[in-house]
Design an enzyme around this catalytic site. Sequence first.
Site, PDB file in Angstrom:
ATOM      1  N   HIS A  17      -5.539 -12.488  -8.437  1.00 34.80           N
ATOM      2  CA  HIS A  17      -6.694 -12.466  -9.377  1.00 34.80           C
ATOM      3  C   HIS A  17      -7.021 -13.904  -9.770  1.00 34.80           C
ATOM      4  CE1 HIS A  17      -8.981 -10.541 -12.894  1.00 34.80           C
ATOM      5  NE2 HIS A  17      -9.216 -11.845 -12.969  1.00 34.80           N
ATOM      6  N   HIS A  19     -10.338 -16.965 -10.477  1.00 36.92           N
ATOM      7  CA  HIS A  19     -11.738 -17.398 -10.597  1.00 36.92           C
ATOM      8  C   HIS A  19     -11.835 -18.833 -10.088  1.00 36.92           C
ATOM      9  CE1 HIS A  19     -12.702 -14.010 -13.353  1.00 36.92           C
ATOM     10  NE2 HIS A  19     -11.443 -14.154 -13.707  1.00 36.92           N
ATOM     11  N   LYS A 104     -14.753  -5.040  -8.147  1.00 34.99           N
ATOM     12  CA  LYS A 104     -14.328  -5.343  -9.508  1.00 34.99           C
ATOM     13  C   LYS A 104     -15.196  -4.592 -10.510  1.00 34.99           C
ATOM     14  CE  LYS A 104     -12.029  -7.282 -12.788  1.00 34.99           C
ATOM     15  NZ  LYS A 104     -11.835  -8.678 -13.137  1.00 34.99           N
ATOM     16  N   HIS A 141     -11.163  -4.429 -15.073  1.00 29.22           N
ATOM     17  CA  HIS A 141     -11.011  -5.154 -16.345  1.00 29.22           C
ATOM     18  C   HIS A 141     -10.875  -4.070 -17.415  1.00 29.22           C
ATOM     19  CE1 HIS A 141     -11.576  -8.632 -19.154  1.00 29.22           C
ATOM     20  NE2 HIS A 141     -11.725  -7.603 -19.961  1.00 29.22           N
ATOM     21  N   HIS A 179      -4.790  -8.103 -15.107  1.00 33.18           N
ATOM     22  CA  HIS A 179      -4.297  -8.894 -16.241  1.00 33.18           C
ATOM     23  C   HIS A 179      -3.950  -8.029 -17.457  1.00 33.18           C
ATOM     24  CE1 HIS A 179      -8.517  -8.500 -17.208  1.00 33.18           C
ATOM     25  NE2 HIS A 179      -8.898  -9.470 -16.406  1.00 33.18           N
ATOM     26  N   ASP A 256      -5.328 -15.001 -13.052  1.00 34.73           N
ATOM     27  CA  ASP A 256      -6.563 -14.974 -13.846  1.00 34.73           C
ATOM     28  C   ASP A 256      -6.923 -16.378 -14.301  1.00 34.73           C
ATOM     29  OD1 ASP A 256      -8.852 -13.922 -15.017  1.00 34.73           O
ATOM     30  OD2 ASP A 256      -7.854 -13.452 -16.904  1.00 34.73           O
TER      31      ASP A 256
HETATM   32  C1  NCD Z   1     -12.557 -14.774 -17.141  1.00 32.97           C
HETATM   33  C2  NCD Z   1     -13.624 -15.796 -16.742  1.00 32.97           C
HETATM   34  O1  NCD Z   1     -13.757 -16.812 -17.431  1.00 32.97           O
HETATM   35  O2  NCD Z   1     -14.297 -15.578 -15.735  1.00 32.97           O
HETATM   36  N1  NCD Z   1     -12.107 -15.071 -18.474  1.00 32.97           N
HETATM   37  C3  NCD Z   1     -10.938 -14.685 -19.037  1.00 32.97           C
HETATM   38  O3  NCD Z   1     -10.750 -14.922 -20.230  1.00 32.97           O
HETATM   39  N2  NCD Z   1     -10.004 -14.087 -18.330  1.00 32.97           N
HETATM   40  C4  NCD Z   1     -13.100 -13.392 -16.998  1.00 32.97           C
HETATM   41  C5  NCD Z   1     -12.037 -12.324 -17.008  1.00 32.97           C
HETATM   42  O4  NCD Z   1     -11.238 -12.219 -16.090  1.00 32.97           O
HETATM   43  O5  NCD Z   1     -11.983 -11.550 -17.976  1.00 32.97           O
HETATM   44 ZN    ZN Z   2     -10.294 -12.690 -14.535  1.00 30.03          ZN
END
Ligand code: NCD
Ligand code: ZN
Length: 352
Positions: A17, A19, A104, A141, A179, A256
Amino acid sequence: MSNSPTQIQLTQPDDWHLHIRDGDVMKDVLADTARQFARAIIMPNLKPPITTVDLAKAYQDRIQANLNALGVNSFTPLMTLYLTDNTSADEVRKAMAEGIVGFKFYPAGATTNSDAGVSDLKRCHAALEAMQAVGMPLLVHGEVTSSEIDIFDREAVFIDTVLEPLRKKFPDLKIVFEHITTKQAAHYVRDAMTGGKNTIAATITPQHLLMNRNAIFTGGIRPHNYCLPVLKREEHRIALLEAATSGNSSFFLGTDSAPHAKGAKETACGCAGCYSAFNALGLYAEAFESVGKLDQLEGFASFFGPDFYSLPRNSKKITLVKQAQNIPSELPLGYATIVPLRAGETIAWSLV
Ligand code: NCD
Ligand code: ZN
């Protein structure tokens, strides 16, 4: 293996997971992940979101261009699509045929860039039916979005009001509860095995294994420890650590890591997301070592994820040493900077 070693060897882990955003910041964050992990599941919450196979392929090409620019040829991005009220069964089947690893599900408004998310899962029945039929995982989520529900209760309420009904309706749908942050989620996934069949797993971040909600308020407000779902009480951290280190294959690594520029965090309404990618493995090693369970790290980090996603395990080995690493107070992020988790402090373990 002794449980207080100073060096451990692991099969190379993957991040299930992650970003990495887009544009001029992607290269910087990708470099941190590619240094440690062989593969990562790339979250689709861009602006606009990655809702179709064609958009995912174009995004994958941009990722590949950045990997080429970094001279990295040992990292594979695993692409996902963003589920919306309008996702069709055809798009699901196309995604399966084209190697997309999951859809997702963001409840609309639950977190960063989730406005285009699902307003009501009932609108997604055709897509969910198709996912169940072809074996496409749904990555969840897990928070309700209603403002009447206390932010610290949103995950637990989601289990009862959304997740359990979803699993009853689609008993063969493969689900990753992303998460997780509560004792309720850890126990729900632990106890979910039905008839020898396991359709649900969970990812756990390093920050939720290492910190409780006090970390957001230590001596003042700490925006870099704020993410969603938000850190919870100590009893929840302990339950997550127990789950992660238990050897139960339903729990695996997903950082995450969610980069936001320093200015977007240190402001009146700061973004949610912790940047853990800089030395994520060191953070996980610290967490496992804190309960004398370093011997369980390899399963969590390197085996259970690919097993759940029906992908081959990696063969390359990596070594972690117990050698404190200083974490810079800021790192480059395109034209801006980012404050990593543990900025200005040390992490006890480092990748060789
Ligand atoms: C994530 C993001 O910034 O894209 N932020 C977070 O607090 N985890 C989005 C997510 O996974 O909820
Ligand atoms: Zn995330």
